[in-house]
Scaffold this motif. Sequence first.
Motif, PDB file in Angstrom:
ATOM      1  N   ASP A  13       0.825  -1.210   0.000  1.00 17.40           N
ATOM      2  CA  ASP A  13       0.000   0.000   0.000  1.00 17.40           C
ATOM      3  C   ASP A  13       0.861   1.264   0.000  1.00 17.40           C
ATOM      4  O   ASP A  13       0.552   2.235  -0.700  1.00 17.40           O
ATOM      5  N   GLU A  14       1.946   1.241   0.758  1.00 19.62           N
ATOM      6  CA  GLU A  14       2.838   2.399   0.801  1.00 19.62           C
ATOM      7  C   GLU A  14       3.538   2.607  -0.540  1.00 19.62           C
ATOM      8  O   GLU A  14       3.738   3.751  -0.974  1.00 19.62           O
ATOM      9  N   LEU A  15       3.894   1.523  -1.210  1.00 17.74           N
ATOM     10  CA  LEU A  15       4.494   1.652  -2.541  1.00 17.74           C
ATOM     11  C   LEU A  15       3.494   2.262  -3.520  1.00 17.74           C
ATOM     12  O   LEU A  15       3.857   3.112  -4.343  1.00 17.74           O
ATOM     13  N   VAL A  16       2.250   1.824  -3.437  1.00 21.86           N
ATOM     14  CA  VAL A  16       1.213   2.375  -4.315  1.00 21.86           C
ATOM     15  C   VAL A  16       1.053   3.871  -4.046  1.00 21.86           C
ATOM     16  O   VAL A  16       0.975   4.669  -4.989  1.00 21.86           O
ATOM     17  N   GLU A  17       1.024   4.253  -2.789  1.00 26.13           N
ATOM     18  CA  GLU A  17       0.912   5.676  -2.453  1.00 26.13           C
ATOM     19  C   GLU A  17       2.110   6.464  -2.963  1.00 26.13           C
ATOM     20  O   GLU A  17       1.961   7.563  -3.500  1.00 26.13           O
ATOM     21  N   PHE A  18       3.310   5.914  -2.800  1.00 27.63           N
ATOM     22  CA  PHE A  18       4.519   6.609  -3.233  1.00 27.63           C
ATOM     23  C   PHE A  18       4.583   6.729  -4.748  1.00 27.63           C
ATOM     24  O   PHE A  18       5.216   7.649  -5.282  1.00 27.63           O
ATOM     25  N   SER A  19       3.916   5.818  -5.461  1.00 34.16           N
ATOM     26  CA  SER A  19       3.968   5.839  -6.926  1.00 34.16           C
ATOM     27  C   SER A  19       3.398   7.132  -7.511  1.00 34.16           C
ATOM     28  O   SER A  19       3.660   7.459  -8.668  1.00 34.16           O
ATOM     29  N   GLU A  20       2.654   7.869  -6.698  1.00 33.78           N
ATOM     30  CA  GLU A  20       2.142   9.164  -7.137  1.00 33.78           C
ATOM     31  C   GLU A  20       3.288  10.110  -7.501  1.00 33.78           C
ATOM     32  O   GLU A  20       3.144  10.985  -8.355  1.00 33.78           O
ATOM     33  N   TYR A  21       4.439   9.909  -6.876  1.00 34.07           N
ATOM     34  CA  TYR A  21       5.596  10.779  -7.085  1.00 34.07           C
ATOM     35  C   TYR A  21       6.665  10.144  -7.960  1.00 34.07           C
ATOM     36  O   TYR A  21       7.699  10.770  -8.207  1.00 34.07           O
ATOM     37  N   ASP A  22       6.458   8.912  -8.403  1.00 26.67           N
ATOM     38  CA  ASP A  22       7.458   8.198  -9.192  1.00 26.67           C
ATOM     39  C   ASP A  22       6.777   7.559 -10.403  1.00 26.67           C
ATOM     40  O   ASP A  22       6.161   6.495 -10.285  1.00 26.67           O
ATOM     41  N   PRO A  23       6.893   8.192 -11.566  1.00 28.77           N
ATOM     42  CA  PRO A  23       6.203   7.681 -12.758  1.00 28.77           C
ATOM     43  C   PRO A  23       6.611   6.260 -13.147  1.00 28.77           C
ATOM     44  O   PRO A  23       5.775   5.472 -13.596  1.00 28.77           O
ATOM     45  N   GLU A  24       7.877   5.923 -12.980  1.00 25.86           N
ATOM     46  CA  GLU A  24       8.331   4.576 -13.324  1.00 25.86           C
ATOM     47  C   GLU A  24       7.684   3.535 -12.403  1.00 25.86           C
ATOM     48  O   GLU A  24       7.236   2.472 -12.854  1.00 25.86           O
ATOM     49  N   LEU A  25       7.618   3.843 -11.119  1.00 28.75           N
ATOM     50  CA  LEU A  25       6.953   2.959 -10.167  1.00 28.75           C
ATOM     51  C   LEU A  25       5.463   2.852 -10.495  1.00 28.75           C
ATOM     52  O   LEU A  25       4.888   1.762 -10.453  1.00 28.75           O
ATOM     53  N   ALA A  26       4.848   3.961 -10.842  1.00 26.86           N
ATOM     54  CA  ALA A  26       3.428   3.953 -11.199  1.00 26.86           C
ATOM     55  C   ALA A  26       3.174   3.059 -12.405  1.00 26.86           C
ATOM     56  O   ALA A  26       2.205   2.286 -12.424  1.00 26.86           O
ATOM     57  N   ASN A  27       4.044   3.127 -13.407  1.00 30.13           N
ATOM     58  CA  ASN A  27       3.900   2.259 -14.575  1.00 30.13           C
ATOM     59  C   ASN A  27       4.055   0.793 -14.208  1.00 30.13           C
ATOM     60  O   ASN A  27       3.323  -0.070 -14.712  1.00 30.13           O
ATOM     61  N   GLY A  28       4.999   0.503 -13.339  1.00 29.68           N
ATOM     62  CA  GLY A  28       5.200  -0.872 -12.889  1.00 29.68           C
ATOM     63  C   GLY A  28       4.001  -1.406 -12.127  1.00 29.68           C
ATOM     64  O   GLY A  28       3.588  -2.561 -12.305  1.00 29.68           O
ATOM     65  N   ILE A  29       3.411  -0.567 -11.308  1.00 29.91           N
ATOM     66  CA  ILE A  29       2.229  -0.969 -10.537  1.00 29.91           C
ATOM     67  C   ILE A  29       1.044  -1.201 -11.471  1.00 29.91           C
ATOM     68  O   ILE A  29       0.299  -2.178 -11.308  1.00 29.91           O
TER      69      ILE A  29
END
Length: 68
Positions: A13-29
């Motif tokens: 859940d914290e990674l999902v929340e942080f993905s708001e600030y990290d486009p690469e993480l958001a794409n991975g999610i």
Amino acid sequence: MIESHAFFSKMVDELVEFSEYDPELANGIKWLDDQAQKKGITFYDMVFEVLYKHDVNSKAKDWLSTRN
């Protein structure tokens, strides 16, 4: 076991929340979510599967490197 499940869920859940600030993480999610839907499993199960496979592969590579 319930504690470890809760810890894992909170971490994801914290990674999902942080993905708001990290486009690469958001794409991975988003990719993980798509894969989970295709397999008919939960997003959390998909994340666990990917992490588990990565861990197994890393340990196998380490084992192979020490055997030679």
